[in-house]
Every structure is written in C-alpha cells, then in structure tokens.
Design a protein around this motif. Sequence first.
Motif, PDB file in Angstrom:
ATOM      1  N   GLN A  18      44.741  40.981  54.725  1.00 22.36           N
ATOM      2  CA  GLN A  18      44.187  40.221  53.599  1.00 22.36           C
ATOM      3  C   GLN A  18      45.169  40.183  52.427  1.00 22.36           C
ATOM      4  N   PHE A  19      45.827  41.313  52.160  1.00 19.83           N
ATOM      5  CA  PHE A  19      46.827  41.357  51.085  1.00 19.83           C
ATOM      6  C   PHE A  19      47.941  40.336  51.361  1.00 19.83           C
ATOM      7  N   ALA A  25      45.375  45.223  45.942  1.00 18.53           N
ATOM      8  CA  ALA A  25      46.236  46.375  45.629  1.00 18.53           C
ATOM      9  C   ALA A  25      45.385  47.590  45.277  1.00 18.53           C
ATOM     10  N   SER A  26      44.283  47.360  44.562  1.00 16.45           N
ATOM     11  CA  SER A  26      43.380  48.465  44.188  1.00 16.45           C
ATOM     12  C   SER A  26      42.775  49.119  45.421  1.00 16.45           C
ATOM     13  N   LYS A  27      42.327  48.297  46.356  1.00 16.39           N
ATOM     14  CA  LYS A  27      41.703  48.833  47.570  1.00 16.39           C
ATOM     15  C   LYS A  27      42.717  49.603  48.419  1.00 16.39           C
ATOM     16  N   PHE A  81      49.259  43.159  38.122  1.00 16.32           N
ATOM     17  CA  PHE A  81      48.388  41.993  38.264  1.00 16.32           C
ATOM     18  C   PHE A  81      47.011  42.167  37.616  1.00 16.32           C
ATOM     19  N   LYS A  82      46.858  43.258  36.879  1.00 21.68           N
ATOM     20  CA  LYS A  82      45.591  43.438  36.154  1.00 21.68           C
ATOM     21  C   LYS A  82      45.458  42.321  35.120  1.00 21.68           C
ATOM     22  N   GLY A  83      44.395  41.544  35.240  1.00 22.83           N
ATOM     23  CA  GLY A  83      44.166  40.433  34.313  1.00 22.83           C
ATOM     24  C   GLY A  83      45.005  39.206  34.598  1.00 22.83           C
ATOM     25  N   PHE A 141      51.483  49.963  45.829  1.00 19.24           N
ATOM     26  CA  PHE A 141      50.239  49.260  45.498  1.00 19.24           C
ATOM     27  C   PHE A 141      49.720  49.648  44.121  1.00 19.24           C
ATOM     28  N   LEU A 142      50.000  50.862  43.686  1.00 23.68           N
ATOM     29  CA  LEU A 142      49.635  51.261  42.329  1.00 23.68           C
ATOM     30  C   LEU A 142      50.376  50.399  41.309  1.00 23.68           C
TER      31      LEU A 142
END
Length: 758
Positions: free
Chosen positions: A452-453, A417-419, A406-408, A399-400
């Motif tokens: 949700q992911f 992924a952040s959560k 997928f940032k931006g 997930f990291l």
Amino acid sequence: MSLEVPISVRTLVEYVFNTGSIDARFRSQTSLLDGTRIHQKIQKTYQENDQKEVYLRAEIPYENLIYKIDGRCDGLLFRDGNVMIDEIKSTSQPFDYLEPEGYPVHWAQAKMYAYMYLVDNELKEMDVQLTYVQVETEEKRYLKKTFSLSELELFVFDVMKGYAPYAIVQAEHRIKRNQTSKELAFPFQQYREGQRRLAGGVYKTITEQKNLFVKAPTGIGKTMSTLFPAVKAVGEGELNRIFYLTAKTITRTTAEEAFDRMSKCGLSMKSLTITARDKVCFKDETICQKEHCEFADGYYDRINGAVLDILTNEQAMTRDVIETYARKHTVCPFEFSIDLAYVADAVICDYNYIFDPRVSLKRLFEEQKKSTALLVDEAHNLVDRGREMFSASLNKELFLQLKKDFKGANKEIYDRASKLNSWFIALKKAKEESNEFTLEKLDDEFIELLIQFKEDAEPVLQLASTPNLLEAYFMVNTFLKMVELFDDHYVIYGEKMRNELTIKLFCIDPSKLLKQMGKGYRSKIFFSATLAPLPYYQDILGGEEDDYCLSIPSPFSAEQTDVFIKPLSTRFRDRDRTKDAIVSMIQAMIKNRPGNFLIFFPSYQYLLTVYEPFIQENPDIQTIVQATGMTEEERESFLESFKSGQKETLLGFAVLGGIFSEGVDLIGDRLNGVVVVGVGLPQLCFERNLIKDHFTKQDKNGYDYAYVYPGMNKVLQAGGRLIRSENDHGTIVLIDDRFLQQQYQSLLPQEWRQYTVL
C-alpha cells in the motif's frame, strides 16, 4: 558476395525509429514489472482461433545485404475472414500524455510483423492494431490501420535503407573478426607452465557448452588463458560474444591490456569497458533529465551516429575512448556504453550487469545468450557479492522520518509511514529481550502495508521527486522483490541498535539465484587463484555435478619463496598481549631482509594498534598506511611508492581483504615480502553465525563455510601479491598459531608448505 544481417524486429525498428531524450524521472516500478502480466491478460481475451506469441521470420535482400529478420508478434487475430497483427504496449503514463496516433517505433514493429506474415501467406493486405494498456487502471486504447502489401514493401525498404550503413559496418566487421580470431596465434612467444592446460580447458568447456570452475595460481596469466581460447571459439563459430566479469577496476585494466596485445597480433575485435554511471557522468550532479543535462537531452536522436562513429573507428572502447566520443556527439557516456554492450564482441564489466536482477542487461535475448560465454574473474568475490545482490533490508528510521516529512502535507503517505513505524515499534517491544533475532516469516499485515505504501507513493513521486520518499520507495520496492524470491536459501533477521530496528531478508546461500541469473548462457568459466576448496565454490556459486573442475599447480618453485610461520595468537582477546611480539618480529625481519614489504592486518583498528608502537620505536623506517575511503589517485600513489631498486626499506601497512590485497601486481623487487597477521576470519557476528547454522543443518561444515574459507581466501590473496613471475623471489611471514593446525594447513598452497617456524 552478399553480407548476412541477422537481426530481431525489435532491435531493427528501435535503431531506426527511436527518438527523444533520456528521462530518469520517477517511473512506477509496478508498471515496469506489470508489462508481462498485462500482455498475458490481454492475450487471454483472444478468441479460440487467435494465436499469441507467433514466431515470424523473413530473409529480405537490400543491395548487397541479406537481412535475416525474426521476432514474435503478440497476437495474430482472425476476424470476419481477415487477419490482424496485434501489438500490445503497456504504459504507466495516463493516456492524456500519449501521442494520440501512437508512437512511430510501435507502428514500425507491428508493420514489420505484418509484412513478414503477408509475404509468408501470399496476402495482399492486412489489418494492424496497437493495443495500449494503462497498467494501473488497465484502461485500453486500440489504434487500428489497414496496410496493403505495396505500402508495407515501401515501408520495409525505407527501414532497410535506414539500417544499412550500420549493418554494413557490422557485417564487414564480423567477417574480419571471425577470420582474425581464427588465425590468431597465442600472443606470447610461449605458454607459461600450466597456461596451455588452462586455455585448453576453457576452449573444451565452451565447445561442449559446459561450465568450468578453475583454481589457477597467481602469475600464470589467467586473463589471457581464458580470453584467448574464448576469442578462438569466436573464430570457430562457437561464440558470438564474450563477457569478462570482474569485481574490481584493476582487473578490468588487465583484461583491456590482454585485448590490446591480441589486437597488436592481428585480432580485429570490438571490446567495451562499462564504467559505473557516477564515475563517468560529465555533470557535477547526476540528474538524467533533459532540463538538467545536455547529454540526456535528445540522446536518442544522436545515439545512432555516435555508435556508428565509434564502431567505424575504434577497436578498444575503454572509458577514455567512450568519454571522447560521448563529448563529440553530446550523448550520456554511461547510456552510450550500455547501448554499445549489445553490439560489442567482448564486454568487460562488473558482475552485476549479468547477475544482479536490478541492474542486469535485460535486452539480451535468449538467442544471444546461447552464443555468449561468461568469464568470471576473481570468482571468489562473487559469493558475498551474490549475497548482497539478493538481500534487502528496511529500518524503522526510514518511516519515522517520512512520518515527520509528510505530517500535514500528504495524509496517505503520513498514514502509511505511521503504520509502518508502529509495526516496527510493536516488533521491537515483542523482541525486548534480544538485540538480534530471526523471524520464521513476515506477517501478511506488514507485506500489505508495504504494498500500500508503494502504491500511494507512486502518484506523489510522479508529480515531484522528494529525496526521502524516493529512497524509501526504492528500498521498499527492492524488499518486496526479495520477498517474492524468499525460500529456504534465505533467513529473515532483525537487529536493534538503540532506537533503531532493521529487518533484513538475508540471502544466506546465493547459489540458486546465481544459477538462475546465469541461465541460458553457452558457458560460464569461474576462475581465481584462490578458488579453494573447489567443491565449496562449486556448491555456493550454483555449480552442478557435471560441471568441469580444474586445479592447476603453481608454475613457480617453492625455492622462490621463503615461508615463515610465527605462532602468536592474533585472536581479539590476545591482541594487546601479543602486539609487542609482532613489532619485534617485523623489526627482526627488515634487519635481516631489508626491502619493500606489505603487512596485512584483519582490521584497520588492529593495524593501528601495531603501527603506532612500531613507528615510535622505528621513526627512521619509511612507512605508508592504507587509509579509509582512499581515492583512485591516493591508491595509485600508495602503489607507486613501491619502486624497483630502492635501497631503503619501505613498509606498507594495509587491511586484509582490502583494496591492496588482491589484483595488485608489484613485479620483481618492487615487492620483497608479505606479512599476513591472522587467519583472516570474518569477525564473529550474528549474520556469520546464521550462515554457519544454515550450512550445518545441511550436513556441511558450517564453520568452514562462514568463517574459515572466506578468511583463508583473504590470506591466500594477500600472499599471492608476492610471486608474479618466474624471476620473483621473496618472503612470506604468516603470524598466527592456527597456521600450524591441520584445518588451516590443508588450505595453504603446496609451495607454502615448506615453512620455517620462527
């Protein structure tokens, strides 16, 4: 004489009407799983007098064939004095992508049901409805037509005509198969000692629809002893299909050879070997889409011709044969073999095609299972394979990486992924004191985040296949499937390694799920030379109290083997201290008994620890060493080094439980001796200790379940390489002081118990 053709509606229409290409692009796993749920949801909206899952059957003559067709229609609806067939089809595709008038294969299925109902009830016409449901939105599209009996008669005639060439080949073959199976004599001049008993036990088990656990010694001819009675059961009408399940390629070859021998003795039976997709793919890169692969493009337009061709001309559909016909008809060899699995009389394949819920042959109907026997070769391997099939893990790094990717680029995926990454960080901090830990349960927040992911990933993957996202999606999907299976046969544990954290749903006891996946088959025969102790394997492989158990003594005399025990410690802490004594022992052995030897070590590192000083002191002795990640060609070269009639000593250094410690036949003086270093115990680790603790709590010997039985199984397999026939003689040396303890002595074969202590 008319030929009978028993067939389901779905199988019939899919054969005649399926067209198009293989397309392994991303498909929502949710939609695949939701098919049944959607059907049930629609059926709940039916009116009080409507019927669901209505069984229909018909006997329809066509030329010299009698089609015995049956199936269940989704719904039978009664509206304004009329009767209507309802056929429900779920799809993950938006309706814009669907054919506006529906698909011919779906109409064909519904029309077959309509014809069967009309004839049964002496009606002249009937309404037919296709109900398409989009699984994510649950949007519905209804397509409705009215057909007269005469229209449906013409349609059914065309379907019969389209299937007839295949039906004739199959029906004629089935008559010949049954006759030759019945007449087949045992394909050797005589039974080996114990072989008739094993064959009789298998036949009795199949006729009585029971299960059997067999410990049958190496060299008895287990493959023929199980296949021959199963073939005879086919001839007597007790069976229609045999699955011969194995863990390793080499044992598949033995099964192929058994069918070849029976074929030369007059048997007419279609046997098929399934080889893994990545091994048989004709392309450099396995991308199953028509744009990338000509063997996927138009596959369903050509597959019927390919199936008919191979069934008409071949008995043994081995890997080479399948590849030849796949190239001839330009069809994917793997998908070709899967389609053949539903029509072959005998299928030789890996365990996972039956037992793994993610891979299994899902089109086998319950009726077909009732006339199918499972022969599970080297069944001791199914314990850890079962654990592997029913376990799943996720790690923080997954997930990291997605967070970075997928940032931006995509806010939903980035946020999910952040959560999830944050959840792992929080757990890591909470378990700061230990690198390994267990969890009673997974919190609802984590499960909800995973769901949700998955939901957010599906529309992204349908537009473009991103490798990291695709990998994460399938791992999450598998994990969620195992969450649904989670019960007291599982444990949840975490493992930390530097910045990484992995959470695993570990199936400690696979017995319940192996039993569930094997449910419905007429008989299951679990057999191995090392299925000892039998109560342990019966317990852990999902056996029941009324299953049959059979233990056959070795047909070989104790005089054929000289057994020695060298009581040195091979425990990890003592290995450096005792390695020189092991080197000296090997030197003394080959001086007194020159020949070809296999020397097995519990790990590759331990192997090198002994091999390096040995080769320094004995540079003239010919040696070969098992390497990590050997190709099939390298494995064959290793075994071919063991030649008959060699004058010089050859030592093969190998790993216990590895590719050369089971399923290897080195007949006669190709192998003169086996040395086993250690009692084979798996390395002490957190996971094995969890197994130990789990079974201890159940008042079983947890240490034996986790360590001793799996370890000694490897020892027995390795030693079993030596005596393969009545004429073989050789030496077995067991190096470990524990071999003199009662706990380990009791697990040694009877013929090894007349030993000499060195």
